[in-house]
Design a protein around this motif. Structure first.
Motif, PDB file in Angstrom:
ATOM      1  N   GLN A   6     -35.858   7.000 -45.618  1.00 15.88           N
ATOM      2  CA  GLN A   6     -34.727   8.036 -45.167  1.00 15.88           C
ATOM      3  C   GLN A   6     -35.037   9.098 -46.314  1.00 15.88           C
ATOM      4  O   GLN A   6     -34.843  10.327 -45.992  1.00 15.88           O
ATOM      5  N   GLU A   7     -34.875   8.644 -47.469  1.00 19.65           N
ATOM      6  CA  GLU A   7     -35.169   9.678 -48.553  1.00 19.65           C
ATOM      7  C   GLU A   7     -36.294  10.515 -48.541  1.00 19.65           C
ATOM      8  O   GLU A   7     -36.204  11.606 -48.878  1.00 19.65           O
ATOM      9  N   ARG A   8     -37.570   9.890 -48.228  1.00 17.51           N
ATOM     10  CA  ARG A   8     -38.688  10.438 -48.110  1.00 17.51           C
ATOM     11  C   ARG A   8     -38.674  11.605 -47.047  1.00 17.51           C
ATOM     12  O   ARG A   8     -38.974  12.688 -47.246  1.00 17.51           O
ATOM     13  N   LYS A   9     -37.944  11.286 -45.830  1.00 14.94           N
ATOM     14  CA  LYS A   9     -37.913  12.177 -44.807  1.00 14.94           C
ATOM     15  C   LYS A   9     -36.954  13.452 -45.138  1.00 14.94           C
ATOM     16  O   LYS A   9     -37.219  14.387 -45.089  1.00 14.94           O
ATOM     17  N   LEU A  10     -36.052  13.072 -45.900  1.00 14.52           N
ATOM     18  CA  LEU A  10     -35.045  14.039 -46.264  1.00 14.52           C
ATOM     19  C   LEU A  10     -35.692  14.840 -47.170  1.00 14.52           C
ATOM     20  O   LEU A  10     -35.522  16.128 -47.148  1.00 14.52           O
ATOM     21  N   LEU A  14     -36.297  19.104 -46.868  1.00 10.48           N
ATOM     22  CA  LEU A  14     -35.841  20.037 -47.778  1.00 10.48           C
ATOM     23  C   LEU A  14     -36.905  20.845 -48.327  1.00 10.48           C
ATOM     24  O   LEU A  14     -36.955  22.062 -48.256  1.00 10.48           O
ATOM     25  N   GLU A  15     -38.224  20.363 -48.529  1.00  8.25           N
ATOM     26  CA  GLU A  15     -39.371  21.094 -48.818  1.00  8.25           C
ATOM     27  C   GLU A  15     -39.680  21.976 -47.801  1.00  8.25           C
ATOM     28  O   GLU A  15     -40.313  23.300 -47.954  1.00  8.25           O
ATOM     29  N   ALA A  16     -39.860  21.582 -46.562  1.00  5.63           N
ATOM     30  CA  ALA A  16     -40.085  22.595 -45.352  1.00  5.63           C
ATOM     31  C   ALA A  16     -38.890  23.457 -45.152  1.00  5.63           C
ATOM     32  O   ALA A  16     -39.398  24.771 -44.958  1.00  5.63           O
ATOM     33  N   SER A  17     -37.984  23.124 -45.630  1.00  6.93           N
ATOM     34  CA  SER A  17     -36.871  24.497 -45.493  1.00  6.93           C
ATOM     35  C   SER A  17     -36.981  25.289 -46.676  1.00  6.93           C
ATOM     36  O   SER A  17     -37.097  26.592 -46.380  1.00  6.93           O
TER      37      SER A  17
END
Length: 131
Positions: A6-10, A14-17
């Motif tokens: 879950q932390e990795r997906k978050l 964040l990186e994509a945004s």
């Protein structure tokens, strides 16, 4: 400590945004911009070195001062090129410092191996006398 799924997906979101909002900032944080700059600088230094050779050779026929200017161009280009190339190599290592002290784990830097070999040869030469 490893990140959970879950932390990795978050983190990826964040990186994509960040990439969508401010691509220059994301590139700066990633460090790819500095690598590109130093690669470009090393390439231009190589071209400057070649131009220095041409000016040096042409100066032999024209005037000695032109040859000296060609040599200076070659020297400056070589210094800038080597410096930039070392920075590119340092950035490609993902932050590993090339001048970090050796702590005994992992492979030794090649310059230490070279110096150790030279020291060993010197010791053997001193022990064996002048042969």
């Amino acid at each position: 400590m490893a990140l959970s799924e879950q932390e990795r997906k978050l983190l990826e979101q964040l990186e994509a945004s960040l990439m969508a909002d401010d691509p220059k900032l994301a590139e700066t944080l990633r460090g790819t911009g500095t690598v590109k700059v130093h690669r470009r600088r090393a390439t231009l230094a190589g071209l400057g070195f070649i131009a220095g050779i041409v000016v040096l050779i042409a100066g032999v026929q024209v005037h000695p001062v032109v040859s000296i200017l060609g040599f200076v161009l070659m020297l400056v280009s070589a210094i800038v090129g080597v410096n930039s190339w070392q920075r590119v190599a340092g950035e490609d290592d993902k932050g590993e410092s090339q001048s970090a002290p050796h702590d005994g784990s992992g492979p030794k830097p090649s310059n230490q191996d070279f110096m150790e070999k030279l020291e060993e040869r010197w010791r053997r030469r001193q022990d064996g006398g002048d042969n």
